[in-house]
Each structure stands twice: as C-alpha cells, then as structure tokens.
Design a protein around this motif. Sequence first.
Motif, short mmCIF file in Angstrom:
data_model
loop_
_atom_site.label_atom_id
_atom_site.label_comp_id
_atom_site.label_asym_id
_atom_site.label_seq_id
_atom_site.Cartn_x
_atom_site.Cartn_y
_atom_site.Cartn_z
N VAL A 158 -30.88 -112.47 6.25
CA VAL A 158 -30.88 -112.95 7.63
C VAL A 158 -30.18 -114.31 7.75
O VAL A 158 -30.40 -115.21 6.94
CB VAL A 158 -32.34 -113.06 8.13
N PRO A 160 -30.17 -116.53 11.00
CA PRO A 160 -30.59 -116.60 12.41
C PRO A 160 -29.57 -117.24 13.34
O PRO A 160 -29.50 -116.86 14.52
CB PRO A 160 -31.87 -117.44 12.34
N PRO A 164 -29.42 -115.41 17.30
CA PRO A 164 -30.74 -116.06 17.46
C PRO A 164 -31.81 -115.18 18.08
O PRO A 164 -33.00 -115.50 17.95
CB PRO A 164 -30.42 -117.27 18.34
N ARG A 166 -34.36 -112.86 18.02
CA ARG A 166 -35.11 -112.24 16.92
C ARG A 166 -35.32 -110.75 17.14
O ARG A 166 -35.20 -109.94 16.21
CB ARG A 166 -36.45 -112.96 16.78
N TYR A 169 -32.05 -108.81 16.60
CA TYR A 169 -31.74 -108.83 15.17
C TYR A 169 -32.62 -107.82 14.43
O TYR A 169 -32.14 -106.99 13.64
CB TYR A 169 -31.96 -110.24 14.62
N TRP A 196 -39.01 -114.45 9.27
CA TRP A 196 -38.26 -114.70 10.50
C TRP A 196 -38.16 -113.44 11.35
O TRP A 196 -38.34 -113.49 12.57
CB TRP A 196 -36.85 -115.22 10.18
#
Length: 311
Positions: A158, A160, A164, A166, A169, A196
């Motif tokens: 990952v 981020p 960004p 989450r 992603y 994350w």
Amino acid sequence: MRFVVCGEALIDLMPEGVPSAAPGKWIAHSGGGPFNTATALAKLGEDTHFLGRLSTDAFGQQLRHHLLAAGVGLDLAVSTEEATSLAIVSLDQEGKATYSFHFDQTSNFQWRAGEFPQLHADDWLHFGSIGSVIGPGAAVLTEFVRSTPAALSFDINVRPSTLPDREVYADQVEELMREVGRNAGIVKASDEDILWLADDEADPVQYARRCVDEFGLSMFVITVGAEGAVAVLSDGSTIGSPGRRVSVVDTVGAGDTFMAGFLSAYTRDRHDVRRALEHGIAAAAIVCGRQGAQPPTRDEVAALVGAAQRS
C-alpha cells in the motif's frame, strides 16, 4: 520455472548521507516494488522476466541497464515514449522510508490490452504495488490477471498517498485478491498495509484469515518488520518465523526483496513454508543493511540462514 514480474519501474530520488543530515545531493536509484522483486529474484538465480513499461528517456535507459545487469530478461518489457515515474524518498532517524510520487502521464500507468503476453500454466506471475490499483492501466492489468493460467502472487504494498480514499483502495485490492484466489494464489502484505486498508480490523492475522477464506487463497503472508513474518494457510493455520537482527541503513526494497527470497525458496519446496519465510526474512535483512534496494545473491541468503540455524 519462469518468473514473470509485472508492475512499475521508477526512479527513487534519495538524499545522500545519513537521515539526520540536510540533503546536499540527491541520488537517482533504480526502483519500484515489482522492479525490485524482479531484480532480487534474478540475483537469487531465478529465471526472471520483467513485464513493465519502460520509457525511452535517460531514466528509462538506466532502469533497463539495471535489470540487464542483474540478469533479468526484458523480452516481455514494453518500450514507451512516456516519461519515467519518480518517487521522492524521505528517511526517518531509523532509516525507514516514506515516499511521495510524481506519476501523472508517466510510463507505468498507461497499460493497453495488447501489451500483455500469453503466459502458460508453468509460469509464475508476480505483480502488485501501485500500478495494480491506480491509473487508467489498472483495469487492463486486472483483466490480464483474470485471464492468465499462470500461478499467481500479489504484493499489496500500500502507498496511501497515491490513492488516499481508503475504501476505494481496499475495494480494488479485494478485486485483485479475488482474481488471485481463482488460481489459489498467494497474497503478501505488511502489517502496516493491512492496518491502513482495514482500520476496523484489530488483528492483521484475522484479516488474512478472512481473505484466505473469502477469496480462496492458498496463503496470505504478512511481514511484521523486525519481528519477522507469518503465513496464514488455506486451512486458517499459521506458520511464523522471527526477524533477524541487523544494523539498518534503510528499509528501501525490504518488502520487495522479502517476497523474492520467499518465492525463490517456496517454488523449490512448496511443502516447507517455514523455510521459505526464513529465506525471505534473510534476504530482507541483508538489503536493510545496504543503501537503497541492493538485493543479495542466493549464496548470501544461504549463508545467513545457515548461520542462524547454527547459532
């Protein structure tokens, strides 16, 4: 076995000298997660081919020379006029790396369907990191993974700052895990990656168990920094191996090199997961003692594993 490693190749711009000093010079290291894994696999003596988009610019030529010098085949690589992607590397006092990226309209993220080769069931396709989740080429890469008969491994890795959101992603990562599970493949992530992606999950091992069960993975490997690594198997059981004590210069390429050491040992003996973890941890420990991603040879890894077993 032929390893085909698919993903980004880029330039890591790193400050010269120790992390506490203000950088006077910046060093352009060849890098990128899949690029590092391909280099490490070749240094370990594996038949390795890089499937990536390499620019014709000066940095792209540097990346080509680096791969060829390590013994990586470029017969599957795609040549492109788009500029080479850049990552600016910052190091904290312990040498841990963080990254900021310059990716817009660069070479790694513009995959087209016709650029992918036909792989075979006796090939091993390893892919992952940034290029598998961002850019217009991510969907094309997913379709390639979906259609290939090759054995599969996916390093989530990952970043981020590149995406960004989450939830978005995590959704893209899960879509890729579903395709890897179709071939009962392997997924690797660090404990920080998992925390994350799934901040509501208190335990990375439980997250890995859920993914193994939901997506049909043969294994989910979790690296836990200096503490070593643990593999969650298809039946939910775990196998762990402790970390190695090392004087850390920086952590650039550590996870990528771990995966190379793990895959090299695992594909030679798929019944001995603990041994594969030990080789991955040893390879990562060696690279952490060097500046930048400078992976070890098989003899260096074997020597460290053997020394640990004798102590």
